[in-house]
Design a protein around this motif. Structure first.
Motif, PDB file in Angstrom:
ATOM      1  N   ALA A   1       0.843  -1.208   0.000  1.00 38.90           N
ATOM      2  CA  ALA A   1       0.000   0.000   0.000  1.00 38.90           C
ATOM      3  C   ALA A   1       0.874   1.252   0.000  1.00 38.90           C
ATOM      4  CB  ALA A   1      -0.925  -0.010   1.211  1.00 38.90           C
ATOM      5  N   PHE A   2       1.922   1.244   0.824  1.00 39.13           N
ATOM      6  CA  PHE A   2       2.794   2.436   0.872  1.00 39.13           C
ATOM      7  C   PHE A   2       3.563   2.614  -0.438  1.00 39.13           C
ATOM      8  CE2 PHE A   2       2.208   2.101   5.506  1.00 39.13           C
ATOM      9  CZ  PHE A   2       1.749   3.392   5.715  1.00 39.13           C
ATOM     10  N   ARG A   3       3.938   1.489  -1.073  1.00 43.78           N
ATOM     11  CA  ARG A   3       4.643   1.590  -2.354  1.00 43.78           C
ATOM     12  C   ARG A   3       3.723   2.261  -3.388  1.00 43.78           C
ATOM     13  NH1 ARG A   3       4.784  -0.563  -7.054  1.00 43.78           N
ATOM     14  NH2 ARG A   3       3.150  -2.043  -6.579  1.00 43.78           N
ATOM     15  N   ARG A   4       2.476   1.811  -3.413  1.00 42.92           N
ATOM     16  CA  ARG A   4       1.525   2.364  -4.370  1.00 42.92           C
ATOM     17  C   ARG A   4       1.217   3.826  -4.061  1.00 42.92           C
ATOM     18  NH1 ARG A   4      -3.511  -0.860  -3.933  1.00 42.92           N
ATOM     19  NH2 ARG A   4      -2.341  -1.735  -2.279  1.00 42.92           N
ATOM     20  N   GLN A   5       1.013   4.128  -2.767  1.00 38.44           N
ATOM     21  CA  GLN A   5       0.584   5.478  -2.404  1.00 38.44           C
ATOM     22  C   GLN A   5       1.705   6.491  -2.534  1.00 38.44           C
ATOM     23  OE1 GLN A   5      -2.279   5.394  -2.456  1.00 38.44           O
ATOM     24  NE2 GLN A   5      -3.020   3.566  -1.452  1.00 38.44           N
ATOM     25  N   ALA A   6       2.828   6.185  -1.930  1.00 37.15           N
ATOM     26  CA  ALA A   6       3.825   7.237  -1.782  1.00 37.15           C
ATOM     27  C   ALA A   6       5.123   6.965  -2.546  1.00 37.15           C
ATOM     28  CB  ALA A   6       4.137   7.398  -0.295  1.00 37.15           C
ATOM     29  N   GLY A   7       5.279   5.751  -3.044  1.00 40.87           N
ATOM     30  CA  GLY A   7       6.496   5.417  -3.762  1.00 40.87           C
ATOM     31  C   GLY A   7       7.743   5.531  -2.900  1.00 40.87           C
ATOM     32  N   THR A   8       7.604   5.202  -1.599  1.00 42.06           N
ATOM     33  CA  THR A   8       8.753   5.318  -0.692  1.00 42.06           C
ATOM     34  C   THR A   8       9.736   4.164  -0.907  1.00 42.06           C
ATOM     35  OG1 THR A   8       7.366   4.203   0.909  1.00 42.06           O
ATOM     36  CG2 THR A   8       7.628   6.557   1.190  1.00 42.06           C
ATOM     37  N   ARG A   9      10.937   4.302  -0.359  1.00 38.62           N
ATOM     38  CA  ARG A   9      11.960   3.253  -0.476  1.00 38.62           C
ATOM     39  C   ARG A   9      11.631   2.084   0.458  1.00 38.62           C
ATOM     40  NH1 ARG A   9      15.546   7.591  -0.721  1.00 38.62           N
ATOM     41  NH2 ARG A   9      16.099   7.358   1.464  1.00 38.62           N
ATOM     42  N   PRO A  10      12.083   0.850   0.107  1.00 37.84           N
ATOM     43  CA  PRO A  10      11.707  -0.343   0.891  1.00 37.84           C
ATOM     44  C   PRO A  10      11.955  -0.210   2.391  1.00 37.84           C
ATOM     45  CG  PRO A  10      12.792  -0.998  -1.126  1.00 37.84           C
ATOM     46  CD  PRO A  10      12.864   0.500  -1.085  1.00 37.84           C
ATOM     47  N   ALA A  11      13.124   0.306   2.795  1.00 37.06           N
ATOM     48  CA  ALA A  11      13.420   0.387   4.230  1.00 37.06           C
ATOM     49  C   ALA A  11      12.430   1.292   4.949  1.00 37.06           C
ATOM     50  CB  ALA A  11      14.834   0.902   4.436  1.00 37.06           C
ATOM     51  N   GLU A  12      12.083   2.396   4.304  1.00 34.96           N
ATOM     52  CA  GLU A  12      11.108   3.325   4.911  1.00 34.96           C
ATOM     53  C   GLU A  12       9.741   2.678   5.009  1.00 34.96           C
ATOM     54  OE1 GLU A  12      10.902   7.151   2.931  1.00 34.96           O
ATOM     55  OE2 GLU A  12      12.991   6.829   2.330  1.00 34.96           O
ATOM     56  N   ARG A  13       9.415   1.844   4.005  1.00 34.30           N
ATOM     57  CA  ARG A  13       8.086   1.233   3.985  1.00 34.30           C
ATOM     58  C   ARG A  13       7.855   0.365   5.218  1.00 34.30           C
ATOM     59  NH1 ARG A  13       8.753  -1.037  -1.775  1.00 34.30           N
ATOM     60  NH2 ARG A  13       9.350   0.959  -2.674  1.00 34.30           N
ATOM     61  N   VAL A  14       8.850  -0.401   5.619  1.00 35.50           N
ATOM     62  CA  VAL A  14       8.683  -1.257   6.796  1.00 35.50           C
ATOM     63  C   VAL A  14       8.437  -0.391   8.025  1.00 35.50           C
ATOM     64  CG1 VAL A  14       9.770  -2.987   8.280  1.00 35.50           C
ATOM     65  CG2 VAL A  14      10.118  -3.079   5.802  1.00 35.50           C
ATOM     66  N   ARG A  15       9.216   0.684   8.131  1.00 30.99           N
ATOM     67  CA  ARG A  15       9.030   1.576   9.273  1.00 30.99           C
ATOM     68  C   ARG A  15       7.616   2.192   9.249  1.00 30.99           C
ATOM     69  NH1 ARG A  15      12.782   5.947   8.814  1.00 30.99           N
ATOM     70  NH2 ARG A  15      13.903   4.446   7.616  1.00 30.99           N
ATOM     71  N   GLU A  16       7.187   2.558   8.045  1.00 30.29           N
ATOM     72  CA  GLU A  16       5.843   3.149   7.921  1.00 30.29           C
ATOM     73  C   GLU A  16       4.760   2.126   8.240  1.00 30.29           C
ATOM     74  OE1 GLU A  16       4.850   6.236   4.952  1.00 30.29           O
ATOM     75  OE2 GLU A  16       6.640   5.484   3.954  1.00 30.29           O
ATOM     76  N   ALA A  17       5.016   0.873   7.841  1.00 30.51           N
ATOM     77  CA  ALA A  17       4.028  -0.177   8.106  1.00 30.51           C
ATOM     78  C   ALA A  17       3.875  -0.391   9.617  1.00 30.51           C
ATOM     79  CB  ALA A  17       4.431  -1.477   7.418  1.00 30.51           C
ATOM     80  N   VAL A  18       5.000  -0.389  10.334  1.00 28.62           N
ATOM     81  CA  VAL A  18       4.958  -0.536  11.795  1.00 28.62           C
ATOM     82  C   VAL A  18       4.194   0.643  12.407  1.00 28.62           C
ATOM     83  CG1 VAL A  18       6.360  -0.525  13.898  1.00 28.62           C
ATOM     84  CG2 VAL A  18       7.044  -1.947  11.947  1.00 28.62           C
ATOM     85  N   ALA A  19       4.517   1.837  11.932  1.00 21.16           N
ATOM     86  CA  ALA A  19       3.836   3.029  12.457  1.00 21.16           C
ATOM     87  C   ALA A  19       2.341   2.969  12.154  1.00 21.16           C
ATOM     88  CB  ALA A  19       4.454   4.289  11.859  1.00 21.16           C
ATOM     89  N   ALA A  20       1.995   2.462  10.985  1.00 21.88           N
ATOM     90  CA  ALA A  20       0.578   2.388  10.595  1.00 21.88           C
ATOM     91  C   ALA A  20      -0.188   1.436  11.511  1.00 21.88           C
ATOM     92  CB  ALA A  20       0.458   1.935   9.144  1.00 21.88           C
ATOM     93  N   LEU A  21       0.459   0.317  11.881  1.00 19.39           N
ATOM     94  CA  LEU A  21      -0.206  -0.627  12.794  1.00 19.39           C
ATOM     95  C   LEU A  21      -0.366  -0.010  14.175  1.00 19.39           C
ATOM     96  CD1 LEU A  21       1.318  -4.138  11.933  1.00 19.39           C
ATOM     97  CD2 LEU A  21      -0.873  -3.167  11.240  1.00 19.39           C
ATOM     98  N   ARG A  22       0.655   0.761  14.573  1.00 15.57           N
ATOM     99  CA  ARG A  22       0.573   1.401  15.885  1.00 15.57           C
ATOM    100  C   ARG A  22      -0.562   2.431  15.895  1.00 15.57           C
ATOM    101  NH1 ARG A  22       6.034   2.528  16.724  1.00 15.57           N
ATOM    102  NH2 ARG A  22       6.311   0.445  17.578  1.00 15.57           N
ATOM    103  N   ARG A  23      -0.715   3.135  14.772  1.00 11.47           N
ATOM    104  CA  ARG A  23      -1.780   4.145  14.671  1.00 11.47           C
ATOM    105  C   ARG A  23      -3.168   3.530  14.869  1.00 11.47           C
ATOM    106  NH1 ARG A  23       0.769   6.949  10.668  1.00 11.47           N
ATOM    107  NH2 ARG A  23      -0.290   5.880   9.008  1.00 11.47           N
ATOM    108  N   VAL A  24      -3.334   2.276  14.450  1.00 15.37           N
ATOM    109  CA  VAL A  24      -4.641   1.633  14.637  1.00 15.37           C
ATOM    110  C   VAL A  24      -4.658   0.744  15.889  1.00 15.37           C
ATOM    111  CG1 VAL A  24      -5.358   1.800  12.223  1.00 15.37           C
ATOM    112  CG2 VAL A  24      -4.090  -0.217  12.985  1.00 15.37           C
ATOM    113  N   ASP A  25      -3.771   1.082  16.846  1.00 16.24           N
ATOM    114  CA  ASP A  25      -3.775   0.435  18.171  1.00 16.24           C
ATOM    115  C   ASP A  25      -3.470  -1.055  18.137  1.00 16.24           C
ATOM    116  OD1 ASP A  25      -4.433   2.876  19.218  1.00 16.24           O
ATOM    117  OD2 ASP A  25      -6.584   2.442  19.329  1.00 16.24           O
ATOM    118  N   ILE A  26      -2.619  -1.503  17.245  1.00 13.36           N
ATOM    119  CA  ILE A  26      -2.220  -2.910  17.271  1.00 13.36           C
ATOM    120  C   ILE A  26      -0.941  -3.024  18.099  1.00 13.36           C
ATOM    121  CG2 ILE A  26      -1.297  -4.811  15.863  1.00 13.36           C
ATOM    122  CD1 ILE A  26      -3.475  -4.237  13.861  1.00 13.36           C
ATOM    123  N   ALA A  27      -1.030  -3.837  19.168  1.00 11.31           N
ATOM    124  CA  ALA A  27       0.105  -3.969  20.082  1.00 11.31           C
ATOM    125  C   ALA A  27       1.218  -4.794  19.434  1.00 11.31           C
ATOM    126  CB  ALA A  27      -0.359  -4.637  21.373  1.00 11.31           C
ATOM    127  N   ALA A  28       2.453  -4.543  19.842  1.00 12.24           N
ATOM    128  CA  ALA A  28       3.642  -5.239  19.329  1.00 12.24           C
ATOM    129  C   ALA A  28       3.661  -5.306  17.805  1.00 12.24           C
ATOM    130  CB  ALA A  28       3.722  -6.645  19.931  1.00 12.24           C
TER     131      ALA A  28
END
Ligand SMILES: Nc1ncnc2c1ncn2[C@@H]1O[C@H](COP(=O)(O)OP(=O)(O)OP(=O)(O)O)[C@@H](O)[C@H]1O
Ligand SMILES: [Mg+2]
Length: 325
Positions: free
Chosen positions: A119-146
């Motif tokens: 989803a982040f690749r499609r939306q923002a075209g970010t680099r792979p390393a950033e995408r993982v960090r963004e994915a973690v942040a996205a899960l945290r934003r929706v209150d998913i623990a760990a």
């Protein structure tokens, strides 16, 4: 609240062209979604709520559905006129949707992390390393623990409520201005449902996105929405601020719907149901579509469609009894 129009739907018609006839599932829908608001779209099963949403996304079922008329103005630009390639740019980034059945929106063979990164690749075209960090942040934003651990898991390793949060995280990954949430909590049990609604509301406040919130439950409308549009047999029959509609519903159908909400209708166990059935979408009457079930119907209700009557500031309904004699 009377903010600026973000999405304006005008006289939208989406029909199914089947061998046995034409199903007029969306047949003259008009409404406005304003910047930063939550607008409820409410009505009985089969009245055309999901099809309205899918028409706005231009993601119609392949089984013969076509939008044949109308305008969908996103910040003044008619997205019905955009090419499929332009729509792919618009979807996710400007207008996004949480589908009615979230379980089918996640791919069972990819990990949660892969699906978020995609989803982040499609939306923002970010680099792979950033995408993982963004994915973690996205899960945290929706209150998913760990989230660091969760990211390597597959959909079947998560609960329904958690999957729905992931679907939400994907839907807002492109920071859309408009989010359509189509009955996002129907598959969840009551406590989880409440948590999810609170989460959506918080995300809406944080991001300022506008939400079109589809539900058949007036109780959820009261909790979530600023304004509400009531849909019946392919059309919006009443629209106004939630508080006003609860205090003084104008259309007999809206009144009947509100009376059928358990917590709001008198003593427990005395639930009102609406007698009769909605008309066939293959054979709609010329007059008011609710006339056959309406206790107040007069001859003119059966002869011609009433048209929209302005009842007060920001409040309209399609009913002959409200029109000036
Ligand atoms: N694939 C299809 N082929 C033919 N008609 C369809 C199809 N999908 C939906 N319809 C018709 O379109 C109408 C509107 O369907 P829609 O899914 O928009 O209803 P809804 O208001 O979202 O209902 P629900 O609350 O059950 O989700 C239905 O009454 C149905 O008859
Ligand atoms: Mg639906």
């Amino acid at each position: 609240m009377s903010g600026e129009a973000l999405l304006e739907v005008r006289d939208l018609h989406t029909h199914f062209f089947l061998r046995r006839g034409v199903v007029k599932a969306v047949d003259g829908v008009s409404f406005t979604l304003r910047r930063g608001e939550v607008l409820g779209l409410v009505g009985e099963s089969g009245c055309g709520k999901s099809l309205t949403a899918l028409s706005l996304m231009r993601l119609l079922p392949r089984s013969g559905a076509r939008t044949i008329k109308g305008e969908v103005l996103l910040q003044g630009e008619d997205i019905l006129k955009r090419t499929p390639a332009q729509m792919r740019e618009i979807r996710g980034r400007r207008i996004s949707m949480i589908l009615q059945d979230p379980q089918t929106s996640l791919n069972p063979v990819f990990s949660i992390g892969d699906q978020l990164c995609e989803a982040f690749r499609r939306q923002a075209g970010t680099r792979p390393a950033e995408r993982v960090r963004e994915a973690v942040a996205a899960l945290r934003r929706v209150d998913i623990a760990a989230p660091e651990q969760r990211i390597g898991q597959y959909p079947h390793q998560m609960s329904g409520g958690m999957k729905q949060r992931v679907v939400g995280a994907i839907a807002i990954s492109g920071e859309p201005q408009v989010l359509i949430a189509d009955e996002p909590t129907t598959a969840l049990d009551a406590t989880i449902q409440l948590q999810y609604l609170k989460l959506l509301k918080r995300l809406q406040r944080q991001t300022g996105m506008a939400i079109l919130f589809i539900t058949h439950d007036f109780g959820v409308v009261a909790r979530m929405c600023d304004r509400v549009a009531v849909m019946y047999a392919g059309r919006i029959v009443e629209c106004g601020p939630v508080r006003r509609i609860f205090e003084a519903p104008a259309h007999p159908y809206t009144r009947a719907l509100i009376a059928s909400v358990p917590a709001m209708s008198g003593p427990a166990g005395r639930l009102t149901t609406i007698e009769g059935q909605p008309p066939s979408l293959m054979d709609l009457p010329d007059g008011c579509r609710f006339a056959a079930r309406c206790a107040y119907a007069e001859p003119r209700c059966r002869d011609a469609y009433p048209g929209m009557v302005r009842i007060g500031d920001d409040h309209t309904a399609d009913c002959w009894r409200l029109a000036a004699a």
